[in-house]
Design a protein around this motif. Structure first.
Motif, PDB file in Angstrom:
ATOM      1  N   ARG A  13       0.858  -1.189   0.000  1.00 31.56           N
ATOM      2  CA  ARG A  13       0.000   0.000   0.000  1.00 31.56           C
ATOM      3  C   ARG A  13       0.887   1.229   0.000  1.00 31.56           C
ATOM      4  NH1 ARG A  13      -2.970   0.199   5.002  1.00 31.56           N
ATOM      5  NH2 ARG A  13      -4.645   1.367   3.983  1.00 31.56           N
ATOM      6  N   VAL A  14       0.584   2.165  -0.912  1.00 29.71           N
ATOM      7  CA  VAL A  14       1.408   3.355  -1.111  1.00 29.71           C
ATOM      8  C   VAL A  14       0.572   4.597  -0.846  1.00 29.71           C
ATOM      9  CG1 VAL A  14       2.826   4.648  -2.744  1.00 29.71           C
ATOM     10  CG2 VAL A  14       2.758   2.152  -2.864  1.00 29.71           C
ATOM     11  N   ALA A  15       1.117   5.522  -0.046  1.00 31.94           N
ATOM     12  CA  ALA A  15       0.394   6.762   0.223  1.00 31.94           C
ATOM     13  C   ALA A  15       1.372   7.923   0.332  1.00 31.94           C
ATOM     14  CB  ALA A  15      -0.420   6.650   1.508  1.00 31.94           C
ATOM     15  N   PHE A  16       1.004   9.016  -0.311  1.00 35.50           N
ATOM     16  CA  PHE A  16       1.744  10.272  -0.191  1.00 35.50           C
ATOM     17  C   PHE A  16       1.019  11.080   0.885  1.00 35.50           C
ATOM     18  CE2 PHE A  16       2.483   8.400  -4.250  1.00 35.50           C
ATOM     19  CZ  PHE A  16       3.832   8.620  -4.501  1.00 35.50           C
ATOM     20  N   LEU A  17       1.428  10.885   2.129  1.00 35.06           N
ATOM     21  CA  LEU A  17       0.643  11.271   3.298  1.00 35.06           C
ATOM     22  C   LEU A  17       0.763  12.733   3.707  1.00 35.06           C
ATOM     23  CD1 LEU A  17       1.306   8.211   5.650  1.00 35.06           C
ATOM     24  CD2 LEU A  17      -0.837   8.778   4.492  1.00 35.06           C
ATOM     25  N   PHE A  18       1.437  13.547   2.932  1.00 32.22           N
ATOM     26  CA  PHE A  18       1.745  14.908   3.366  1.00 32.22           C
ATOM     27  C   PHE A  18       0.480  15.691   3.721  1.00 32.22           C
ATOM     28  CE2 PHE A  18       4.732  13.410   0.083  1.00 32.22           C
ATOM     29  CZ  PHE A  18       5.810  13.157   0.922  1.00 32.22           C
ATOM     30  N   ASN A  19      -0.574  15.500   2.936  1.00 31.03           N
ATOM     31  CA  ASN A  19      -1.851  16.160   3.202  1.00 31.03           C
ATOM     32  C   ASN A  19      -2.406  15.807   4.584  1.00 31.03           C
ATOM     33  OD1 ASN A  19      -5.009  15.631   3.048  1.00 31.03           O
ATOM     34  ND2 ASN A  19      -4.581  17.404   1.741  1.00 31.03           N
ATOM     35  N   LYS A  20      -2.143  14.590   5.038  1.00 32.97           N
ATOM     36  CA  LYS A  20      -2.675  14.115   6.314  1.00 32.97           C
ATOM     37  C   LYS A  20      -2.030  14.806   7.510  1.00 32.97           C
ATOM     38  CE  LYS A  20      -5.477  10.900   4.679  1.00 32.97           C
ATOM     39  NZ  LYS A  20      -6.946  11.042   4.796  1.00 32.97           N
ATOM     40  N   VAL A  21      -0.838  15.388   7.303  1.00 36.61           N
ATOM     41  CA  VAL A  21      -0.168  16.080   8.414  1.00 36.61           C
ATOM     42  C   VAL A  21      -0.158  17.594   8.179  1.00 36.61           C
ATOM     43  CG1 VAL A  21       1.232  14.109   9.071  1.00 36.61           C
ATOM     44  CG2 VAL A  21       2.114  15.710   7.364  1.00 36.61           C
ATOM     45  N   GLY A  22      -1.107  18.064   7.353  1.00 40.28           N
ATOM     46  CA  GLY A  22      -1.265  19.498   7.154  1.00 40.28           C
ATOM     47  C   GLY A  22      -0.291  20.128   6.189  1.00 40.28           C
ATOM     48  N   LEU A  23       0.341  19.306   5.340  1.00 32.77           N
ATOM     49  CA  LEU A  23       1.326  19.821   4.390  1.00 32.77           C
ATOM     50  C   LEU A  23       0.836  19.640   2.964  1.00 32.77           C
ATOM     51  CD1 LEU A  23       4.611  18.484   6.026  1.00 32.77           C
ATOM     52  CD2 LEU A  23       3.631  20.787   6.198  1.00 32.77           C
ATOM     53  N   ALA A  24       1.472  20.344   2.055  1.00 31.65           N
ATOM     54  CA  ALA A  24       1.142  20.237   0.630  1.00 31.65           C
ATOM     55  C   ALA A  24       1.683  18.928   0.054  1.00 31.65           C
ATOM     56  CB  ALA A  24       1.736  21.421  -0.133  1.00 31.65           C
ATOM     57  N   GLY A  25       1.039  18.488  -1.006  1.00 31.68           N
ATOM     58  CA  GLY A  25       1.526  17.288  -1.690  1.00 31.68           C
ATOM     59  C   GLY A  25       2.795  17.524  -2.484  1.00 31.68           C
ATOM     60  N   CYS A  26       3.168  18.789  -2.629  1.00 33.37           N
ATOM     61  CA  CYS A  26       4.352  19.118  -3.445  1.00 33.37           C
ATOM     62  C   CYS A  26       5.616  18.973  -2.608  1.00 33.37           C
ATOM     63  CB  CYS A  26       4.241  20.537  -4.010  1.00 33.37           C
ATOM     64  SG  CYS A  26       4.002  21.822  -2.763  1.00 33.37           S
ATOM     65  N   ASP A  27       5.997  17.726  -2.344  1.00 37.98           N
ATOM     66  CA  ASP A  27       7.162  17.455  -1.511  1.00 37.98           C
ATOM     67  C   ASP A  27       8.134  16.552  -2.249  1.00 37.98           C
ATOM     68  OD1 ASP A  27       8.417  17.951   1.000  1.00 37.98           O
ATOM     69  OD2 ASP A  27       7.957  15.915   1.617  1.00 37.98           O
ATOM     70  N   MET A  28       9.406  16.912  -2.249  1.00 34.38           N
ATOM     71  CA  MET A  28      10.478  16.079  -2.800  1.00 34.38           C
ATOM     72  C   MET A  28      10.232  15.715  -4.269  1.00 34.38           C
ATOM     73  SD  MET A  28      11.014  13.592   0.532  1.00 34.38           S
ATOM     74  CE  MET A  28      12.423  12.686  -0.128  1.00 34.38           C
ATOM     75  N   GLY A  29       9.602  16.604  -5.006  1.00 34.06           N
ATOM     76  CA  GLY A  29       9.393  16.376  -6.429  1.00 34.06           C
ATOM     77  C   GLY A  29       8.131  15.630  -6.785  1.00 34.06           C
ATOM     78  N   ALA A  30       7.236  15.414  -5.824  1.00 34.42           N
ATOM     79  CA  ALA A  30       6.036  14.608  -6.094  1.00 34.42           C
ATOM     80  C   ALA A  30       5.171  15.199  -7.197  1.00 34.42           C
ATOM     81  CB  ALA A  30       5.215  14.436  -4.816  1.00 34.42           C
ATOM     82  N   CYS A  31       5.004  16.527  -7.205  1.00 33.36           N
ATOM     83  CA  CYS A  31       4.132  17.141  -8.211  1.00 33.36           C
ATOM     84  C   CYS A  31       4.758  17.135  -9.598  1.00 33.36           C
ATOM     85  CB  CYS A  31       3.771  18.566  -7.793  1.00 33.36           C
ATOM     86  SG  CYS A  31       2.549  18.630  -6.454  1.00 33.36           S
ATOM     87  N   ALA A  32       6.064  16.943  -9.674  1.00 36.57           N
ATOM     88  CA  ALA A  32       6.732  16.865 -10.977  1.00 36.57           C
ATOM     89  C   ALA A  32       6.794  15.440 -11.499  1.00 36.57           C
ATOM     90  CB  ALA A  32       8.148  17.440 -10.881  1.00 36.57           C
TER      91      ALA A  32
END
Length: 278
Positions: free
Chosen positions: A146-165
């Motif tokens: 199971r894969v999750a980009f959890l940044f949103n869950k801790v109040g942060l943007a999904g644009c972390d470490m190149g995720a949006c690119a």
């Protein structure tokens, strides 16, 4: 965050990391995130040492492919809540920016290292762990991963470490948007269907399968494989016309290698080429 990791030295076969396991065999370096009691979270120190390791890979000709995995049935739960997130809430903007740049440096190092990187993903693969899998060149999943980009869950943007690119280029803009806006888990089946994973295998077989892929690549023409990885990265920012020209130059360089000559001679003699990486 100021504590340095071990200086990474080559050959990597003789290097002993502090914050993960490393084994080099048959031209394949296996990196194992090794805090199984916590689902292999990352720390300030492990971020840095992993980054230094991937940078050092460029100087070790014996390593042709890198496999990344996690111990104890999970890949990685991401940044350690107590060792990373706790200290972050006490930092000022300067310190926080230094941290986010440091984490991004890991992705830069993975993408810049000449060797293809294969991730064997089992169990939980979340937050920065999902980013490491994303930044790899190939990903194999164990059933139940199971894969999750959890940044949103801790109040942060999904644009972390190149995720949006990077993530939209793998699974598409809409699917990436869903995962980054919601922070929900993507199943192994979704990941394979969407192109994040190249295949799903039994948990007991995922590392062996990743090694089989790695060894097949390692037996190939090293310089040409490096060029393929470089072009796959560079051509994101090119027009089709620019990409075709860049590939023409890259392929011409590959034609100057001894491996190219070996392949021709093997074909002429009806034998299998044995590539030597030069």
């Amino acid at each position: 965050m100021t504590q340095p990791a071990n200086p990474v030295t080559v050959p990597l076969a003789q290097y002993q990391p502090r914050h993960f396991l490393l084994k080099v065999e048959d031209n394949v370096a296996t990196v194992t995130l090794n805090r199984p009691e916590r689902k292999n979270p990352l720390t300030f120190e492990s971020y840095r040492e992993l980054t230094d390791l991937f940078r050092a890979c460029a100087f070790d000709d014996e390593v042709k492919v890198i496999v990344v995995t996690g111990a104890g049935g999970n890949f990685s739960s991401g940044g350690d809540v107590f060792e990373i997130i706790g200290p972050l809430v006490k930092m000022d903007t300067k310190g926080l920016t230094a941290f986010t740049r440091m984490t991004g440096d890991l992705v830069k190092a993975m993408r810049a290292c000449p060797q293809p990187v294969v991730s064997a993903v089992e169990g939980i693969c979340a937050g920065a762990g999902a980013i490491i899998a994303m930044a790899s060149d190939m990903r194999l999943a164990a059933s139940g991963a199971r894969v999750a980009f959890l940044f949103n869950k801790v109040g942060l943007a999904g644009c972390d470490m190149g995720a949006c690119a990077i993530l939209p280029r793998i699974i598409g803009q809409a699917r990436a948007s869903e995962l980054l806006f919601t922070g929900r888990f993507m199943s192994a089946e979704e990941g394979e269907r969407w192109g994040f994973f190249s295949r799903i295998v039994a948990p007991a077989d995922v590392l062996a399968q990743a090694h089989a892929v790695a060894k097949e690549i390692a037996a190939g023409p090293t310089f040409a494989n490096t060029m393929t990885k470089r072009m796959l990265a560079m051509e994101w920012a090119m027009s089709v016309e620019e990409a075709i020209e860049a590939e023409a130059i890259a392929q011409a360089l590959c034609m100057t290698t001894e491996d190219f000559t070996r392949a021709f001679e093997a074909f002429a003699n009806k034998t299998r080429p044995v590539f030597k990486g030069n």
